[in-house]
Design a protein around this motif. Structure first.
Motif, PDB file in Angstrom:
ATOM      1  N   ALA A  34       0.837  -1.204   0.000  1.00  0.00           N
ATOM      2  CA  ALA A  34       0.000   0.000   0.000  1.00  0.00           C
ATOM      3  C   ALA A  34       0.874   1.258   0.000  1.00  0.00           C
ATOM      4  N   ALA A  35       1.966   1.221   0.757  1.00  0.00           N
ATOM      5  CA  ALA A  35       2.878   2.372   0.795  1.00  0.00           C
ATOM      6  C   ALA A  35       3.510   2.616  -0.573  1.00  0.00           C
ATOM      7  N   ALA A  36       3.587   1.560  -1.388  1.00  0.00           N
ATOM      8  CA  ALA A  36       4.160   1.680  -2.733  1.00  0.00           C
ATOM      9  C   ALA A  36       3.091   1.914  -3.796  1.00  0.00           C
ATOM     10  N   GLY A  37       1.839   2.070  -3.351  1.00  0.00           N
ATOM     11  CA  GLY A  37       0.771   2.400  -4.291  1.00  0.00           C
ATOM     12  C   GLY A  37      -0.106   1.253  -4.744  1.00  0.00           C
ATOM     13  N   VAL A  38       0.081   0.058  -4.199  1.00  0.00           N
ATOM     14  CA  VAL A  38      -0.773  -1.082  -4.550  1.00  0.00           C
ATOM     15  C   VAL A  38      -1.966  -1.090  -3.611  1.00  0.00           C
ATOM     16  N   LYS A  39      -3.135  -0.908  -4.179  1.00  0.00           N
ATOM     17  CA  LYS A  39      -4.349  -0.820  -3.376  1.00  0.00           C
ATOM     18  C   LYS A  39      -4.703  -2.180  -2.776  1.00  0.00           C
ATOM     19  N   ARG A  40      -4.973  -2.164  -1.482  1.00  0.00           N
ATOM     20  CA  ARG A  40      -5.390  -3.381  -0.783  1.00  0.00           C
ATOM     21  C   ARG A  40      -6.749  -3.822  -1.316  1.00  0.00           C
ATOM     22  N   PRO A  41      -6.948  -5.124  -1.500  1.00  0.00           N
ATOM     23  CA  PRO A  41      -8.256  -5.573  -2.005  1.00  0.00           C
ATOM     24  C   PRO A  41      -9.398  -5.124  -1.098  1.00  0.00           C
ATOM     25  N   THR A  42     -10.534  -4.861  -1.717  1.00  0.00           N
ATOM     26  CA  THR A  42     -11.708  -4.486  -0.936  1.00  0.00           C
ATOM     27  C   THR A  42     -12.275  -5.720  -0.260  1.00  0.00           C
ATOM     28  N   TRP A  43     -13.272  -5.499   0.525  1.00  0.00           N
ATOM     29  CA  TRP A  43     -13.879  -6.568   1.323  1.00  0.00           C
ATOM     30  C   TRP A  43     -13.976  -7.854   0.557  1.00  0.00           C
ATOM     31  N   PRO A  44     -13.631  -8.975   1.120  1.00  0.00           N
ATOM     32  CA  PRO A  44     -13.025  -9.107   2.448  1.00  0.00           C
ATOM     33  C   PRO A  44     -11.537  -8.803   2.399  1.00  0.00           C
ATOM     34  N   ASN A  45     -11.003  -8.278   3.488  1.00  0.00           N
ATOM     35  CA  ASN A  45      -9.598  -7.887   3.509  1.00  0.00           C
ATOM     36  C   ASN A  45      -8.640  -9.052   3.754  1.00  0.00           C
ATOM     37  N   ALA A  46      -9.090 -10.059   4.476  1.00  0.00           N
ATOM     38  CA  ALA A  46      -8.212 -11.204   4.747  1.00  0.00           C
ATOM     39  C   ALA A  46      -7.948 -11.944   3.445  1.00  0.00           C
ATOM     40  N   TRP A  47      -6.677 -12.211   3.143  1.00  0.00           N
ATOM     41  CA  TRP A  47      -6.326 -12.866   1.876  1.00  0.00           C
ATOM     42  C   TRP A  47      -7.037 -14.204   1.747  1.00  0.00           C
ATOM     43  N   SER A  48      -7.236 -14.901   2.858  1.00  0.00           N
ATOM     44  CA  SER A  48      -7.856 -16.228   2.810  1.00  0.00           C
ATOM     45  C   SER A  48      -9.339 -16.167   2.451  1.00  0.00           C
ATOM     46  N   LYS A  49      -9.909 -14.987   2.513  1.00  0.00           N
ATOM     47  CA  LYS A  49     -11.333 -14.817   2.181  1.00  0.00           C
ATOM     48  C   LYS A  49     -11.537 -14.227   0.790  1.00  0.00           C
ATOM     49  N   LEU A  50     -10.454 -13.841   0.120  1.00  0.00           N
ATOM     50  CA  LEU A  50     -10.577 -13.266  -1.222  1.00  0.00           C
ATOM     51  C   LEU A  50     -11.028 -14.338  -2.207  1.00  0.00           C
ATOM     52  N   ASP A  51     -11.867 -13.940  -3.154  1.00  0.00           N
ATOM     53  CA  ASP A  51     -12.208 -14.890  -4.202  1.00  0.00           C
ATOM     54  C   ASP A  51     -11.013 -14.996  -5.159  1.00  0.00           C
ATOM     55  N   ARG A  52     -11.067 -15.980  -6.030  1.00  0.00           N
ATOM     56  CA  ARG A  52      -9.944 -16.257  -6.932  1.00  0.00           C
ATOM     57  C   ARG A  52      -9.548 -15.026  -7.736  1.00  0.00           C
ATOM     58  N   GLU A  53     -10.524 -14.316  -8.276  1.00  0.00           N
ATOM     59  CA  GLU A  53     -10.243 -13.151  -9.115  1.00  0.00           C
ATOM     60  C   GLU A  53      -9.511 -12.056  -8.332  1.00  0.00           C
ATOM     61  N   LYS A  54      -9.999 -11.737  -7.140  1.00  0.00           N
ATOM     62  CA  LYS A  54      -9.357 -10.694  -6.336  1.00  0.00           C
ATOM     63  C   LYS A  54      -7.959 -11.108  -5.892  1.00  0.00           C
ATOM     64  N   TYR A  55      -7.815 -12.373  -5.518  1.00  0.00           N
ATOM     65  CA  TYR A  55      -6.507 -12.866  -5.084  1.00  0.00           C
ATOM     66  C   TYR A  55      -5.493 -12.784  -6.228  1.00  0.00           C
ATOM     67  N   LEU A  56      -5.866 -13.301  -7.398  1.00  0.00           N
ATOM     68  CA  LEU A  56      -4.944 -13.284  -8.539  1.00  0.00           C
ATOM     69  C   LEU A  56      -4.652 -11.861  -9.009  1.00  0.00           C
ATOM     70  N   ASN A  57      -5.654 -10.989  -8.963  1.00  0.00           N
ATOM     71  CA  ASN A  57      -5.430  -9.590  -9.323  1.00  0.00           C
ATOM     72  C   ASN A  57      -4.425  -8.939  -8.370  1.00  0.00           C
ATOM     73  N   TYR A  58      -4.561  -9.204  -7.083  1.00  0.00           N
ATOM     74  CA  TYR A  58      -3.628  -8.632  -6.116  1.00  0.00           C
ATOM     75  C   TYR A  58      -2.213  -9.177  -6.343  1.00  0.00           C
ATOM     76  N   GLN A  59      -2.085 -10.478  -6.588  1.00  0.00           N
ATOM     77  CA  GLN A  59      -0.775 -11.058  -6.863  1.00  0.00           C
ATOM     78  C   GLN A  59      -0.161 -10.440  -8.122  1.00  0.00           C
ATOM     79  N   HIS A  60      -0.995 -10.195  -9.130  1.00  0.00           N
ATOM     80  CA  HIS A  60      -0.511  -9.555 -10.361  1.00  0.00           C
ATOM     81  C   HIS A  60       0.008  -8.143 -10.057  1.00  0.00           C
ATOM     82  N   GLN A  61      -0.727  -7.398  -9.247  1.00  0.00           N
ATOM     83  CA  GLN A  61      -0.281  -6.054  -8.878  1.00  0.00           C
ATOM     84  C   GLN A  61       1.027  -6.106  -8.086  1.00  0.00           C
ATOM     85  N   LEU A  62       1.150  -7.101  -7.213  1.00  0.00           N
ATOM     86  CA  LEU A  62       2.403  -7.251  -6.473  1.00  0.00           C
ATOM     87  C   LEU A  62       3.561  -7.542  -7.412  1.00  0.00           C
TER      88      LEU A  62
END
Length: 91
Positions: A34-62
């Motif tokens: 987040a400090a580097a500009g990567v937006k944290r996924p919206t609800w749910p915030n816990a990675w274990s609760k993210l759906d596949r699309e949100k999880y993969l999108n976040y990994q892609h941004q990382l």
């Protein structure tokens, strides 16, 4: 996490996959990204609760974030986040 641990222990098969492994997401990763500009996924915030699309999108941004750094792969960046956690202004 198992593959990350095997890579740290220098298992040859894990080493072959090292550059492809996902970053284990936790509070420190969320904060540093987040400090580097990567937006944290919206609800749910816990990675274990993210759906596949949100999880993969976040990994892609990382991965995009890591590509703009001197680190050669995502897990090297994540390792530095862990080593320096609590020492940066965002922790």
């Amino acid at each position: 996490m198992t593959l990350k641990y095997l890579a740290v222990l220098d298992h040859p098969h894990a080493q072959q996959a090292y550059g492809y492994l996902h970053i284990p997401v936790d509070k420190y990763v969320y904060d540093e990204a987040a400090a580097a500009g990567v937006k944290r996924p919206t609800w749910p915030n816990a990675w274990s609760k993210l759906d596949r699309e949100k999880y993969l999108n976040y990994q892609h941004q990382l991965r995009e974030l890591v590509a703009s750094t001197p680190y050669s792969c995502p897990l090297d960046w994540e390792a530095d986040v862990w080593v320096t956690r609590g020492t940066s202004p965002t922790a």
